[in-house]
Design a protein around this motif. Structure first.
Motif, short mmCIF file in Angstrom:
data_model
loop_
_atom_site.label_atom_id
_atom_site.label_comp_id
_atom_site.label_asym_id
_atom_site.label_seq_id
_atom_site.Cartn_x
_atom_site.Cartn_y
_atom_site.Cartn_z
N ALA A 1 0.72 -1.29 0.12
CA ALA A 1 0.05 -0.02 0.03
C ALA A 1 0.94 1.33 -0.13
O ALA A 1 0.24 2.39 -0.41
CB ALA A 1 -0.97 -0.14 1.25
N THR A 2 2.11 1.21 0.45
CA THR A 2 3.10 2.49 0.39
C THR A 2 3.57 2.68 -0.97
O THR A 2 4.13 3.50 -1.33
CB THR A 2 4.21 1.87 1.20
N GLY A 3 3.39 1.48 -2.03
CA GLY A 3 3.90 1.68 -3.36
C GLY A 3 5.07 0.77 -3.41
O GLY A 3 5.83 0.66 -4.60
N ALA A 4 5.58 0.04 -2.58
CA ALA A 4 6.85 -0.70 -2.39
C ALA A 4 6.40 -2.25 -2.89
O ALA A 4 5.17 -2.49 -2.59
CB ALA A 4 7.52 -0.81 -1.19
N ARG A 5 7.44 -2.83 -3.39
CA ARG A 5 7.12 -4.30 -3.68
C ARG A 5 7.37 -4.96 -2.52
O ARG A 5 8.30 -4.83 -1.46
CB ARG A 5 8.16 -4.71 -4.57
N ALA A 6 6.73 -6.23 -2.14
CA ALA A 6 7.00 -6.99 -1.07
C ALA A 6 6.39 -8.55 -1.50
O ALA A 6 5.84 -8.83 -2.38
CB ALA A 6 5.83 -6.49 0.18
N ALA A 7 7.19 -9.36 -0.62
CA ALA A 7 7.11 -10.67 -0.87
C ALA A 7 7.04 -11.32 0.64
O ALA A 7 7.97 -11.13 1.40
CB ALA A 7 8.04 -11.33 -1.87
N THR A 8 6.32 -12.47 0.71
CA THR A 8 6.45 -13.49 1.96
C THR A 8 7.04 -14.73 1.74
O THR A 8 6.87 -15.36 0.59
CB THR A 8 4.91 -13.31 2.69
N THR B 1 12.79 -17.60 -2.32
CA THR B 1 11.46 -17.16 -2.56
C THR B 1 11.60 -15.59 -2.79
O THR B 1 11.20 -15.17 -3.70
CB THR B 1 10.39 -17.62 -1.66
N VAL B 2 12.25 -15.08 -1.59
CA VAL B 2 12.45 -13.77 -1.64
C VAL B 2 13.25 -13.03 -2.95
O VAL B 2 12.94 -12.23 -3.63
CB VAL B 2 12.92 -13.08 -0.45
N ARG B 3 14.21 -13.83 -3.27
CA ARG B 3 15.18 -13.49 -4.26
C ARG B 3 14.40 -13.72 -5.58
O ARG B 3 14.72 -12.73 -6.47
CB ARG B 3 16.48 -14.37 -4.45
N SER B 4 13.74 -14.66 -5.57
CA SER B 4 12.74 -14.78 -6.92
C SER B 4 11.73 -13.69 -7.19
O SER B 4 11.52 -13.49 -8.41
CB SER B 4 12.00 -16.30 -6.93
N ALA B 5 11.13 -13.35 -6.11
CA ALA B 5 10.26 -12.37 -6.33
C ALA B 5 10.80 -11.03 -6.35
O ALA B 5 10.40 -9.95 -7.06
CB ALA B 5 9.31 -12.63 -5.10
N LEU B 6 11.92 -10.74 -5.58
CA LEU B 6 12.39 -9.43 -5.51
C LEU B 6 13.94 -8.84 -6.07
O LEU B 6 14.00 -7.74 -6.15
CB LEU B 6 12.24 -9.00 -3.99
N GLY B 7 14.80 -9.76 -6.11
CA GLY B 7 15.89 -9.76 -6.47
C GLY B 7 16.89 -9.88 -5.47
O GLY B 7 16.60 -10.50 -4.20
N SER B 8 18.29 -9.95 -5.52
CA SER B 8 19.09 -10.07 -4.60
C SER B 8 18.81 -9.16 -3.33
O SER B 8 18.60 -8.16 -3.39
CB SER B 8 20.65 -9.79 -5.21
N VAL B 9 19.01 -10.08 -2.18
CA VAL B 9 18.81 -9.19 -0.75
C VAL B 9 20.24 -8.61 -0.80
O VAL B 9 21.16 -9.21 -0.51
CB VAL B 9 18.56 -10.42 0.41
#
Length: 270
Positions: A52-59, A76-84
């Protein structure tokens, strides 16, 4: 965000309390956030708040003490968002009973250490190789003032939180030359489900505002506190501008880190 600011964060224990607030603050600053905890429904609610803030998020649900689940969550997080490039080891627990060590339950005692120490280690183990390869990354280990003083009633918690300081030091010693920064952040006493249930805080009226913690994590994510890598920071007490002005002296004196204090200049261990 500055060019060297963290772009993708993974926050453990993100379903409630301090972890939720850290995730939301990072999201508001434009950081993509990966959220891990054991409660999938609560994680989903936080994910929606972050988005809701406009950021991407994954669980990704995970028990922080199980390496297979930790690795799966990281993947899972890497696949959804990229390298941590920012890991916040926030998940933790404390003994349910305020008793001395010799009256403690051995299984509960070890379970506290596993959550508070093994958990951060496993996430560092899963994420650090990529940070070292990229020669960039930041790790925040949420420790406690209990790491710095003896406690008659919370021995497992104190052992784990003190060990986190050494874990941070090991990261800086080994991965610091590759551009990885690591920080120990003590949140003070924030009112949460955990602290609210502790008898020792039953009469407490002064609490650390959670904003003091989240603003410190935000400053770390921005790269502003990189000169303080390897140091212990205390939310609600430390003035970040003052610490940065003293950063060279802190490094020279090897201050704000876990060391044996000699009894004098003639101490053979000095």
């Amino acid at each position: 965000m500055a060019d060297n600011a963290s772009k993708v964060a993974l926050v453990t224990g993100a379903s409630r309390g301090i972890g939720r607030e850290i995730a939301l603050t990072l999201a508001r600053s434009g950081v993509a956030v990966g959220l891990t905890a054991r409660d999938s429904d609560a994680l989903e609610r936080v994910r929606r708040e972050c988005e809701a803030t406009g950021a991407r998020a994954a669980t990704a649900t995970a028990d922080v003490t199980r390496y297979d689940e930790v690795r799966s969550a990281v993947d899972t997080v890497r696949s959804a968002l990229g390298s941590v490039d920012l890991l916040v080891n926030n998940a933790g627990r404390i003994e349910a009973s305020e008793v001395p060590l010799w009256e403690s339950d051995p299984d509960e005692w070890w379970a506290v250490v596993e959550t508070d120490l093994r958990g951060p280690y496993l996430f560092c183990r899963a994420i650090l190789p990529a940070m070292v390869d990229r020669r960039a990354g930041r790790i925040v280990n949420i420790t406690s003032g209990a790491a710095l003083k003896d406690s008659a009633i919370y021995s497992a918690y104190g052992v784990a939180k003190t060990a986190l300081l050494r874990l941070t030091g090991s990261i800086v010693a080994g991965a610091g030359p590759a551009g990885v920064r690591a920080f120990d952040v003590a949140p003070g006493v924030v009112r949460t489900d955990m602290t609210g249930a502790m008898p020792t805080h039953r009469e407490r009226t002064a609490w650390t505002p959670v904003e003091a913690v989240t603003s410190m994590i935000e400053a770390i994510a921005s790269g502003r506190l990189d000169p303080l890598s390897g140091r212990y920071l205390r939310a609600g007490t430390d003035d970040l501008s003052d610490l940065l002005e003293r950063a060279d002296a802190i490094a020279r004196d090897d201050a704000r880190t876990l060391r044996l204090r000699p009894y004098g200049g003639d101490d053979p261990l000095a």
